[in-house]
Write a protein that holds these residues in place. Structure first.
Motif, PDB file in Angstrom:
ATOM      1  N   VAL A   7       0.857  -1.191   0.000  1.00 63.43           N
ATOM      2  CA  VAL A   7       0.000   0.000   0.000  1.00 63.43           C
ATOM      3  C   VAL A   7       0.893   1.241   0.000  1.00 63.43           C
ATOM      4  CG1 VAL A   7      -1.857   1.239   1.173  1.00 63.43           C
ATOM      5  CG2 VAL A   7      -1.648  -1.240   1.460  1.00 63.43           C
ATOM      6  N   ASP A   8       0.682   2.129  -0.970  1.00 68.02           N
ATOM      7  CA  ASP A   8       1.378   3.418  -0.959  1.00 68.02           C
ATOM      8  C   ASP A   8       0.565   4.376  -0.092  1.00 68.02           C
ATOM      9  OD1 ASP A   8       3.583   2.926  -2.649  1.00 68.02           O
ATOM     10  OD2 ASP A   8       2.287   3.064  -4.414  1.00 68.02           O
ATOM     11  N   ALA A   9       1.052   4.674   1.115  1.00 68.20           N
ATOM     12  CA  ALA A   9       0.297   5.556   2.014  1.00 68.20           C
ATOM     13  C   ALA A   9       0.268   6.970   1.443  1.00 68.20           C
ATOM     14  CB  ALA A   9       0.932   5.552   3.389  1.00 68.20           C
ATOM     15  N   LYS A  10      -0.891   7.629   1.558  1.00 68.92           N
ATOM     16  CA  LYS A  10      -1.020   8.999   1.013  1.00 68.92           C
ATOM     17  C   LYS A  10      -0.741  10.042   2.095  1.00 68.92           C
ATOM     18  CE  LYS A  10      -3.004   7.359  -2.835  1.00 68.92           C
ATOM     19  NZ  LYS A  10      -2.730   5.964  -2.444  1.00 68.92           N
ATOM     20  N   SER A  11      -0.878   9.638   3.360  1.00 68.36           N
ATOM     21  CA  SER A  11      -0.700  10.607   4.451  1.00 68.36           C
ATOM     22  C   SER A  11      -0.216   9.857   5.686  1.00 68.36           C
ATOM     23  CB  SER A  11      -2.028  11.294   4.770  1.00 68.36           C
ATOM     24  OG  SER A  11      -2.943  10.328   5.262  1.00 68.36           O
ATOM     25  N   VAL A  12       0.283  10.620   6.658  1.00 67.03           N
ATOM     26  CA  VAL A  12       0.724  10.000   7.919  1.00 67.03           C
ATOM     27  C   VAL A  12      -0.481   9.354   8.606  1.00 67.03           C
ATOM     28  CG1 VAL A  12       1.648  10.493  10.218  1.00 67.03           C
ATOM     29  CG2 VAL A  12       2.669  11.572   8.202  1.00 67.03           C
ATOM     30  N   LEU A 173       6.499  10.891  17.180  1.00 61.16           N
ATOM     31  CA  LEU A 173       5.659   9.772  16.739  1.00 61.16           C
ATOM     32  C   LEU A 173       4.215  10.244  16.632  1.00 61.16           C
ATOM     33  CD1 LEU A 173       7.240   7.487  19.436  1.00 61.16           C
ATOM     34  CD2 LEU A 173       7.663   7.204  16.994  1.00 61.16           C
ATOM     35  N   THR A 174       3.531   9.836  15.555  1.00 67.09           N
ATOM     36  CA  THR A 174       2.129  10.232  15.360  1.00 67.09           C
ATOM     37  C   THR A 174       1.259   8.985  15.224  1.00 67.09           C
ATOM     38  OG1 THR A 174       2.731  12.315  14.332  1.00 67.09           O
ATOM     39  CG2 THR A 174       0.564  11.473  13.788  1.00 67.09           C
ATOM     40  N   ARG A 175       0.049   9.047  15.833  1.00 66.54           N
ATOM     41  CA  ARG A 175      -0.898   7.923  15.776  1.00 66.54           C
ATOM     42  C   ARG A 175      -2.051   8.253  14.831  1.00 66.54           C
ATOM     43  NH1 ARG A 175      -0.389   9.299  21.045  1.00 66.54           N
ATOM     44  NH2 ARG A 175       1.388   8.310  22.059  1.00 66.54           N
ATOM     45  N   SER A 176      -2.880   7.241  14.568  1.00 66.76           N
ATOM     46  CA  SER A 176      -3.953   7.428  13.584  1.00 66.76           C
ATOM     47  C   SER A 176      -4.992   8.443  14.041  1.00 66.76           C
ATOM     48  CB  SER A 176      -4.634   6.092  13.277  1.00 66.76           C
ATOM     49  OG  SER A 176      -5.097   5.514  14.470  1.00 66.76           O
ATOM     50  N   ASP A 177      -5.161   8.653  15.359  1.00 67.39           N
ATOM     51  CA  ASP A 177      -6.143   9.652  15.829  1.00 67.39           C
ATOM     52  C   ASP A 177      -5.553  11.062  15.785  1.00 67.39           C
ATOM     53  OD1 ASP A 177      -4.348   9.681  17.874  1.00 67.39           O
ATOM     54  OD2 ASP A 177      -5.719   8.995  19.431  1.00 67.39           O
ATOM     55  N   GLY A 178      -4.345  11.198  15.245  1.00 74.90           N
ATOM     56  CA  GLY A 178      -3.729  12.522  15.106  1.00 74.90           C
ATOM     57  C   GLY A 178      -2.889  12.914  16.307  1.00 74.90           C
ATOM     58  N   SER A 179      -2.988  12.151  17.402  1.00 74.47           N
ATOM     59  CA  SER A 179      -2.179  12.502  18.579  1.00 74.47           C
ATOM     60  C   SER A 179      -0.717  12.185  18.296  1.00 74.47           C
ATOM     61  CB  SER A 179      -2.666  11.740  19.814  1.00 74.47           C
ATOM     62  OG  SER A 179      -2.527  10.359  19.591  1.00 74.47           O
ATOM     63  N   SER A 180       0.156  12.893  18.996  1.00 77.92           N
ATOM     64  CA  SER A 180       1.583  12.652  18.766  1.00 77.92           C
ATOM     65  C   SER A 180       2.351  12.804  20.066  1.00 77.92           C
ATOM     66  CB  SER A 180       2.116  13.598  17.699  1.00 77.92           C
ATOM     67  OG  SER A 180       1.890  14.919  18.107  1.00 77.92           O
ATOM     68  N   ASP A 204       2.609  -0.220  18.068  1.00 75.09           N
ATOM     69  CA  ASP A 204       1.802  -0.519  16.876  1.00 75.09           C
ATOM     70  C   ASP A 204       0.971   0.717  16.530  1.00 75.09           C
ATOM     71  OD1 ASP A 204       2.691  -3.100  16.805  1.00 75.09           O
ATOM     72  OD2 ASP A 204       0.918  -3.957  17.782  1.00 75.09           O
ATOM     73  N   GLY A 205       0.906   1.045  15.253  1.00 75.16           N
ATOM     74  CA  GLY A 205       0.056   2.172  14.844  1.00 75.16           C
ATOM     75  C   GLY A 205       0.741   3.519  14.963  1.00 75.16           C
ATOM     76  N   GLU A 206       2.009   3.553  15.329  1.00 75.26           N
ATOM     77  CA  GLU A 206       2.717   4.842  15.394  1.00 75.26           C
ATOM     78  C   GLU A 206       3.647   4.979  14.183  1.00 75.26           C
ATOM     79  OE1 GLU A 206       3.051   6.113  20.067  1.00 75.26           O
ATOM     80  OE2 GLU A 206       4.625   4.815  19.286  1.00 75.26           O
ATOM     81  N   VAL A 207       3.676   6.187  13.647  1.00 72.89           N
ATOM     82  CA  VAL A 207       4.619   6.509  12.566  1.00 72.89           C
ATOM     83  C   VAL A 207       5.651   7.475  13.132  1.00 72.89           C
ATOM     84  CG1 VAL A 207       4.894   7.617  10.309  1.00 72.89           C
ATOM     85  CG2 VAL A 207       2.872   6.218  10.765  1.00 72.89           C
ATOM     86  N   LEU A 208       6.906   7.152  12.927  1.00 73.67           N
ATOM     87  CA  LEU A 208       7.963   8.102  13.302  1.00 73.67           C
ATOM     88  C   LEU A 208       7.983   9.163  12.206  1.00 73.67           C
ATOM     89  CD1 LEU A 208      11.542   7.046  14.468  1.00 73.67           C
ATOM     90  CD2 LEU A 208      11.047   9.183  13.304  1.00 73.67           C
ATOM     91  N   THR A 209       7.645  10.396  12.557  1.00 75.86           N
ATOM     92  CA  THR A 209       7.535  11.432  11.518  1.00 75.86           C
ATOM     93  C   THR A 209       8.833  12.216  11.333  1.00 75.86           C
ATOM     94  OG1 THR A 209       6.634  12.930  13.166  1.00 75.86           O
ATOM     95  CG2 THR A 209       5.046  11.784  11.722  1.00 75.86           C
ATOM     96  N   HIS A 210       9.501  12.540  12.453  1.00 77.82           N
ATOM     97  CA  HIS A 210      10.749  13.294  12.299  1.00 77.82           C
ATOM     98  C   HIS A 210      11.625  13.183  13.538  1.00 77.82           C
ATOM     99  CE1 HIS A 210       7.901  16.166  14.134  1.00 77.82           C
ATOM    100  NE2 HIS A 210       8.947  16.804  14.632  1.00 77.82           N
TER     101      HIS A 210
END
Ligand SMILES: Cc1cc2nc3c(=O)[nH]c(=O)nc-3n(C[C@H](O)[C@H](O)[C@H](O)COP(=O)(O)OP(=O)(O)OC[C@H]3O[C@@H](n4cnc5c(N)ncnc54)[C@H](O)[C@@H]3O)c2cc1C
Length: 321
Positions: A7-12, A173-180, A204-210
């Protein structure tokens, strides 16, 4: 290799929500440069049913350097860090660490986020035939820990982490509910474990953004050195980052971080204390190196690392000066 969905993710937010849906039956993993992930998949250590490509989110590749410090989007590559003139002049230890990691081809693809999240290079961990060997049986431990090694002898793999810890970097780190949340890198990196499926505190479910690094103040001197067995690309025997805050010729504050000698990058606190309030010369650098290795507890086959580490600490302090 078993087949998997791509899957090519379109957004965080989309990436985080896809990653949050992971389960033991249908594991979902993120992919940045893919170097470590592919290695783990080829050894059947990771068997995803879905791979979420983060490289389709271009905003994750942005980097800025200003008065508030350095901000590296997770997709910034090691090659970009190596070549960035601003990073090289303000955060020399980080630029050096990036430029001595791996090979030019790897550095072109390897991202800073993926680098910090990569798994241990322990050969028992990396090989599917030995993957389940108990840590107590890691008897070929030439490259393993010489400090803090009673629970695990594995060391954290990332070498840029050594420099980033010395600069007090944090990961975001950002989660799907927008919290970070922001976590100091020194607390984010966990001792590698055969039992866990990660060597960091990412959930699980966290994206390292920066990754963010505080601004460098005037009078900061820094250096990084990675000691390998051979001159061409290689993993380290140890690496050392030194950040000195100078007040004239005197050291006002010091950070010395040791990589590849403990399960996570290790502050050499005794050496740092010794340096403060003094002028650096050869004998002080030798004393600081000796203080750093005094508490080492080498294993049967890696005592040589103690002497190598002491030499590298001394050299890095003198270079920083
Ligand atoms: C020959 C060779 C020599 C090397 N030498 C060194 C060296 O000296 N020093 C060093 O530090 N490394 C070295 N490496 C390792 C290399 O630098 C790493 O494999 C690479 O940095 C990993 O980055 P990546 O972007 O490819 O990560 P990926 O493989 O894409 O990801 C790594 C892990 O992080 C997860 N992930 C990635 N990005 C995110 C994100 N944003 N949010 C959540 N999860 C994420 C993935 O699911 C995966 O589990 C070497 C590798 C090779 C092949």
């Amino acid at each position: 290799m078993q087949s998997f969905e791509w899957v090519d993710a379109k957004s965080v937010a989309e990436a985080a929500s896809l990653l949050a849906a992971t389960s033991a039956q249908a594991p979902v993993v993120a992919k940045a440069g893919g170097l470590d992930l592919l290695d783990l998949m080829k050894e059947r250590i990771v068997r995803p049913s879905r791979v979420v490509n983060l490289k389709s989110i271009s905003s994750l590749g942005e980097r800025t350097l200003d008065n508030s410090g350095l901000r590296l989007g997770t997709l910034v590559t090691l090659a970009q860090i190596e070549r960035d003139a601003g990073i090289r002049s303000h955060y020399r230890a980080l630029a050096e660490a990036a430029s001595h990691a791996a090979t030019p081809q790897v550095r072109n693809a390897a991202t800073i986020g993926g680098n910090l999240l990569q798994r241990s290079r322990c050969w028992y961990f990396r090989n599917e035939h030995f993957h389940q060997v108990a840590e107590a049986d890691h008897s070929e431990h030439q490259y393993h820990a010489i400090f803090d090694n009673s629970e695990t002898v594995m060391v954290h793999a990332s070498t840029p982490a050594t420099a980033l810890v010395a600069y007090d970097a944090s990961v975001h780190l950002t989660r799907s509910d927008g919290s970070s949340q922001s976590v100091l890198l020194s607390e984010f990196l966990l001792p590698p474990s055969m039992q866990r499926d990660r060597d960091t505190a990412i959930a699980d479910g966290e994206v390292l953004t920066h990754v963010s690094v505080p601004a460098i103040t005037a009078g900061t001197r820094c250096a990084y050195f990675k000691q390998t067995e051979r001159d061409s690309y290689d993993w380290p025997i140890c690496d050392v980052a030194v950040v000195l805050q100078m007040s004239g010729d005197t050291i006002a504050a010091a950070k010395i971080v040791l990589g590849w000698v403990a399960p996570t990058p290790r502050r050499a606190l005794a050496s740092e204390e010794l340096l403060v309030g003094r002028r650096v010369d050869e004998s002080l650098a030798s004393a600081a190196a000796a203080a750093a290795v005094r508490s080492a507890t080498p294993l049967a086959k890696n005592a040589y690392k103690v002497d190598v580490l002491a030499a590298v600490i001394k050299r890095t302090i003198l270079t920083a000066r």
